[in-house]
Design a protein around this motif. Sequence first.
Motif, mmCIF file in Angstrom:
data_model
loop_
_atom_site.group_PDB
_atom_site.id
_atom_site.type_symbol
_atom_site.label_atom_id
_atom_site.label_comp_id
_atom_site.label_asym_id
_atom_site.label_seq_id
_atom_site.Cartn_x
_atom_site.Cartn_y
_atom_site.Cartn_z
ATOM 1 N N MET A 1 0.815 -1.220 0.000
ATOM 2 C CA MET A 1 0.000 0.000 0.000
ATOM 3 C C MET A 1 0.852 1.275 0.000
ATOM 4 S SD MET A 1 -3.212 -0.839 2.470
ATOM 5 C CE MET A 1 -4.370 -2.145 2.078
ATOM 6 N N VAL A 2 2.027 1.190 0.576
ATOM 7 C CA VAL A 2 2.925 2.344 0.552
ATOM 8 C C VAL A 2 3.541 2.499 -0.837
ATOM 9 C CG1 VAL A 2 5.080 3.295 1.503
ATOM 10 C CG2 VAL A 2 3.388 2.265 3.027
ATOM 11 N N ALA A 3 3.794 1.376 -1.503
ATOM 12 C CA ALA A 3 4.420 1.411 -2.833
ATOM 13 C C ALA A 3 3.461 1.895 -3.914
ATOM 14 C CB ALA A 3 4.944 0.023 -3.192
ATOM 15 N N ALA A 4 2.173 1.598 -3.767
ATOM 16 C CA ALA A 4 1.189 1.877 -4.820
ATOM 17 C C ALA A 4 0.473 3.209 -4.594
ATOM 18 C CB ALA A 4 0.170 0.750 -4.878
ATOM 19 N N THR A 5 -0.232 3.665 -5.629
ATOM 20 C CA THR A 5 -1.105 4.836 -5.477
ATOM 21 C C THR A 5 -2.569 4.409 -5.484
ATOM 22 O OG1 THR A 5 -0.980 5.147 -7.873
ATOM 23 C CG2 THR A 5 0.481 6.504 -6.521
ATOM 24 N N GLU A 6 -2.832 3.197 -5.998
ATOM 25 C CA GLU A 6 -4.216 2.750 -6.123
ATOM 26 C C GLU A 6 -4.409 1.369 -5.489
ATOM 27 O OE1 GLU A 6 -5.747 3.025 -10.145
ATOM 28 O OE2 GLU A 6 -4.162 4.445 -10.665
ATOM 29 N N ASN B 1 -7.782 0.391 7.305
ATOM 30 C CA ASN B 1 -6.327 0.273 7.165
ATOM 31 C C ASN B 1 -5.802 1.156 6.042
ATOM 32 O OD1 ASN B 1 -6.804 -1.973 8.994
ATOM 33 N ND2 ASN B 1 -4.755 -2.640 8.449
ATOM 34 N N ILE B 2 -6.563 1.224 4.948
ATOM 35 C CA ILE B 2 -6.172 2.102 3.842
ATOM 36 C C ILE B 2 -6.128 3.554 4.327
ATOM 37 C CG2 ILE B 2 -6.941 3.047 1.618
ATOM 38 C CD1 ILE B 2 -8.012 0.185 0.986
ATOM 39 N N GLU B 3 -7.128 3.950 5.133
ATOM 40 C CA GLU B 3 -7.157 5.314 5.675
ATOM 41 C C GLU B 3 -5.960 5.585 6.586
ATOM 42 O OE1 GLU B 3 -10.941 5.709 7.571
ATOM 43 O OE2 GLU B 3 -12.041 5.611 5.667
ATOM 44 N N LEU B 4 -5.567 4.578 7.375
ATOM 45 C CA LEU B 4 -4.398 4.735 8.243
ATOM 46 C C LEU B 4 -3.122 4.927 7.419
ATOM 47 C CD1 LEU B 4 -5.072 2.067 11.026
ATOM 48 C CD2 LEU B 4 -4.856 4.540 11.352
ATOM 49 N N HIS C 1 -0.753 8.332 7.455
ATOM 50 C CA HIS C 1 0.593 8.301 8.039
ATOM 51 C C HIS C 1 1.729 7.995 7.067
ATOM 52 C CE1 HIS C 1 -1.203 8.600 12.015
ATOM 53 N NE2 HIS C 1 -2.034 7.625 11.678
ATOM 54 N N LEU C 2 1.427 7.319 5.947
ATOM 55 C CA LEU C 2 2.525 6.823 5.110
ATOM 56 C C LEU C 2 2.419 7.173 3.632
ATOM 57 C CD1 LEU C 2 2.620 3.246 6.691
ATOM 58 C CD2 LEU C 2 4.383 4.988 6.993
ATOM 59 N N ASN C 3 1.189 7.240 3.103
ATOM 60 C CA ASN C 3 1.026 7.429 1.653
ATOM 61 C C ASN C 3 -0.269 8.177 1.361
ATOM 62 O OD1 ASN C 3 0.962 7.271 -1.119
ATOM 63 N ND2 ASN C 3 0.804 5.043 -1.240
ATOM 64 N N PRO C 4 -0.243 9.510 1.399
ATOM 65 C CA PRO C 4 -1.477 10.292 1.196
ATOM 66 C C PRO C 4 -2.107 10.128 -0.184
ATOM 67 C CG PRO C 4 0.473 11.721 1.314
ATOM 68 C CD PRO C 4 0.916 10.353 1.705
ATOM 69 N N ARG C 5 -1.352 9.615 -1.153
ATOM 70 C CA ARG C 5 -1.881 9.472 -2.525
ATOM 71 C C ARG C 5 -2.691 8.190 -2.712
ATOM 72 N NH1 ARG C 5 2.803 9.324 -6.353
ATOM 73 N NH2 ARG C 5 1.230 9.625 -7.967
ATOM 74 N N LEU C 6 -2.646 7.300 -1.745
ATOM 75 C CA LEU C 6 -3.329 6.003 -1.870
ATOM 76 C C LEU C 6 -4.850 6.177 -1.875
ATOM 77 C CD1 LEU C 6 -2.689 2.877 -1.865
ATOM 78 C CD2 LEU C 6 -3.204 2.955 0.582
ATOM 79 N N HIS C 7 -5.527 5.506 -2.790
ATOM 80 C CA HIS C 7 -6.996 5.552 -2.831
ATOM 81 C C HIS C 7 -7.541 4.287 -3.500
ATOM 82 C CE1 HIS C 7 -5.767 7.008 -6.795
ATOM 83 N NE2 HIS C 7 -6.969 6.689 -7.249
#
Length: 265
Positions: free
Chosen positions: A139-144, A165-168, A172-178
């Motif tokens: 999840m830290v490596a990806a954006t999606e 968990n995605i929200e966490l 804290h680690l990857n604001p671009r994740l969605h």
Amino acid sequence: MLTIANQKGGVGKTTTAVNIAAALAVQGLSVLVVDLDPQGNASTALGAVHTSGTPSSYELLLGEITAVEAIQRSPKNDRLMCIPATIDLAGAEIELVSMVAREGRLKTALSSAALDDLQIDFVLIDCPPSLGLLTVNAMVAATEVLIPIQCEYYALEGVGQLLRNIELVQAHLNPRLHVSTVILTMYDGRTKLADQVADEVRKHFGDAVLKSVIPRSVKVSEAPGYGMTVLDYDPGSRGAMSYLDAGREMAARSASMNAATEGTA
């Protein structure tokens, strides 16, 4: 770069990862599947060697090899590549605990300039059915995030925990994740339940849900036993056609997003 995640087992996560990858490759796109599941099922389906000691995602996470050194090309399609998982990966969660920047090790490994030279269009990361350090690394490596949800009772149970968990990770680690994509799997058109679950998922996730739905299919289940994706095993089957449609849909979405990004640049 997409992480394919759902901590609930048996939802068609690995099946979706390899068949979407194959469907994208059929369209002429270059695709890399990173197998982060110690069971190595994605590696098996893509025909990758993953016996213990093979250069794999385990050594990649520990920083012992580069991503390019770990890549194997699928014997079925030169555009389809895989970083396999070996049983050695089973101990990685424990080994990662004491490491510096343990949540970002996969991101660092996949952001090398050498990987850029391969001009990969899609990177799909297949996670284990858990929410441990391996999934967090993905999840830290990806954006999606792509979430497969089966059209069965209790389908949305557990997805709430995944979303938290995605929200966490976002916070804290990857604001671009969605969550960019949700795919409905194991659909049985003969039951009212399947339609009810599909409607519920579409209400909850809206446009993120692909129009293409993956039916229950014996061929889809059989294919990994032969070291193949269903597109190679039985390209005319309903399962193969459905994954091809899903792959086309994802490719079209990606193309329109890239066009929109270039338009605003």
